[in-house]
Design an enzyme around this catalytic site. Structure first.
Site, mmCIF file in Angstrom:
data_model
loop_
_atom_site.group_PDB
_atom_site.id
_atom_site.type_symbol
_atom_site.label_atom_id
_atom_site.label_comp_id
_atom_site.label_asym_id
_atom_site.label_seq_id
_atom_site.Cartn_x
_atom_site.Cartn_y
_atom_site.Cartn_z
ATOM 1 N N LYS A 9 0.904 -1.365 0.386
ATOM 2 C CA LYS A 9 -0.056 -0.001 -0.104
ATOM 3 C C LYS A 9 1.088 1.367 0.339
ATOM 4 C CE LYS A 9 -4.239 -2.379 2.051
ATOM 5 N NZ LYS A 9 -4.433 -2.327 3.543
ATOM 6 N N TYR A 49 -12.491 -2.035 -4.856
ATOM 7 C CA TYR A 49 -12.955 -2.194 -2.695
ATOM 8 C C TYR A 49 -14.606 -2.822 -2.836
ATOM 9 C CZ TYR A 49 -8.375 -1.621 -0.929
ATOM 10 O OH TYR A 49 -7.044 -2.529 -0.665
ATOM 11 N N PHE A 57 -15.446 2.493 6.538
ATOM 12 C CA PHE A 57 -14.138 3.208 6.092
ATOM 13 C C PHE A 57 -13.763 3.296 4.507
ATOM 14 C CE2 PHE A 57 -14.518 -2.202 6.987
ATOM 15 C CZ PHE A 57 -13.505 -2.294 5.220
ATOM 16 N N ARG A 85 -1.635 -14.508 4.505
ATOM 17 C CA ARG A 85 -2.798 -14.075 5.501
ATOM 18 C C ARG A 85 -2.114 -13.524 6.681
ATOM 19 N NH1 ARG A 85 -6.560 -10.966 4.308
ATOM 20 N NH2 ARG A 85 -7.578 -10.637 6.076
ATOM 21 N N THR A 91 -4.636 -6.840 10.870
ATOM 22 C CA THR A 91 -5.147 -5.586 10.188
ATOM 23 C C THR A 91 -4.572 -4.202 11.592
ATOM 24 O OG1 THR A 91 -7.104 -6.287 9.271
ATOM 25 C CG2 THR A 91 -7.305 -4.599 9.665
ATOM 26 N N ARG A 102 2.997 -6.548 9.227
ATOM 27 C CA ARG A 102 2.032 -5.752 9.582
ATOM 28 C C ARG A 102 2.819 -4.993 10.767
ATOM 29 N NH1 ARG A 102 -3.950 -7.181 8.083
ATOM 30 N NH2 ARG A 102 -3.458 -6.073 6.011
ATOM 31 N N ASN A 112 -1.909 0.207 6.740
ATOM 32 C CA ASN A 112 -1.661 -0.832 7.620
ATOM 33 C C ASN A 112 -0.447 -2.182 6.653
ATOM 34 O OD1 ASN A 112 -3.113 -2.284 5.446
ATOM 35 N ND2 ASN A 112 -4.472 -3.131 7.216
ATOM 36 N N HIS A 115 -1.803 -5.472 1.319
ATOM 37 C CA HIS A 115 -3.073 -6.016 0.833
ATOM 38 C C HIS A 115 -3.494 -8.059 0.774
ATOM 39 C CE1 HIS A 115 -7.380 -6.614 -0.741
ATOM 40 N NE2 HIS A 115 -6.902 -7.665 -1.312
ATOM 41 N N GLU A 126 -8.734 -10.589 -7.960
ATOM 42 C CA GLU A 126 -8.481 -9.504 -7.621
ATOM 43 C C GLU A 126 -7.092 -9.808 -8.445
ATOM 44 O OE1 GLU A 126 -7.201 -10.009 -3.818
ATOM 45 O OE2 GLU A 126 -9.621 -8.940 -3.085
#
Length: 140
Positions: A9, A49, A57, A85, A91, A102, A112, A115, A126
C-alpha cells in the site's frame, strides 16, 4: 500451487519498505509470478474495494489507496492465500504477532502496509483486476 494477490500500500511504498517486504516474501518461499508499481485512480480503488462499499471505512480506504503508488504482485506457493495472510498479521498492527509484515511495517490500522486476498476465489478475481493473462505467462 495456489496464487494470491498482494498490494504493498501507499504507506509501505512511501516509507521505502518495498525491498524489505519483497525480500521477506522470497525468504518465506513464495514465487513472485508478476509484479508492478502503479497508481490507483479513484474509480479503480472504488471498484476494487466495492465489496466494502457499505462499511464505514470504505471512503477513507479508497482515498488512502489513491494517495501514492502501490506495488501489486501475484504470489504463488502451496496454500498461498492462507500462508500470506498469516505472514502479514492482523489488520491492526498493534494486535499483529511479532515479526509479521504489519507488525514490522504498518503505521496504523488504516495505513497497514499490505493487502492480501482473503480466499482463493477472491484471489483469482483480484489477480484478474490488476493483471492481464499475458503478464502472468499463462499461469491463470
Amino acid at each position: 500451487m495456489e496464487q494470491t494477490l498482494i498490494i504493498l500500500k501507499p504507506d509501505a511504498v512511501r516509507n521505502k519498505h518495498v525491498g524489505n517486504i519483497i525480500a521477506r516474501i522470497e525468504k518465506e518461499g513464495f514465487n513472485i509470478v508478476a509484479l508492478k508499481k502503479i497508481t490507483l485512480k479513484d474509480k479503480d480503488a472504488k471498484k476494487f474495494y466495492a465489496v466494502h462499499k457499505e462499511r464505514p471505512f470504505y471512503k477513507d480506504l479508497c482515498k488512502f489507496m489513491t494517495t501514492g503508488p502501490v506495488v501489486v504482485a501475484v504470489l504463488e506457493a502451496p496454500g498461498a492465500v492462507e500462508k500470506w495472510r498469516k505472514l502479514i498479521g492482523a489488520t491492526d498492527p498493534a494486535q499483529a504477532e511479532a515479526n509479521t509484515i504489519r507488525k514490522l511495517y504498518a503505521e496504523s490500522k488504516e495505513a497497514n502496509a499490505v493487502h492480501g486476498s482473503d480466499s482463493e476465489k477472491n484471489a483469482k478475481g483480484e489477480i484478474k483486476f490488476f493483471f492481464k493473462a499475458a503478464e502472468l505467462k499463462g499461469k491463470l
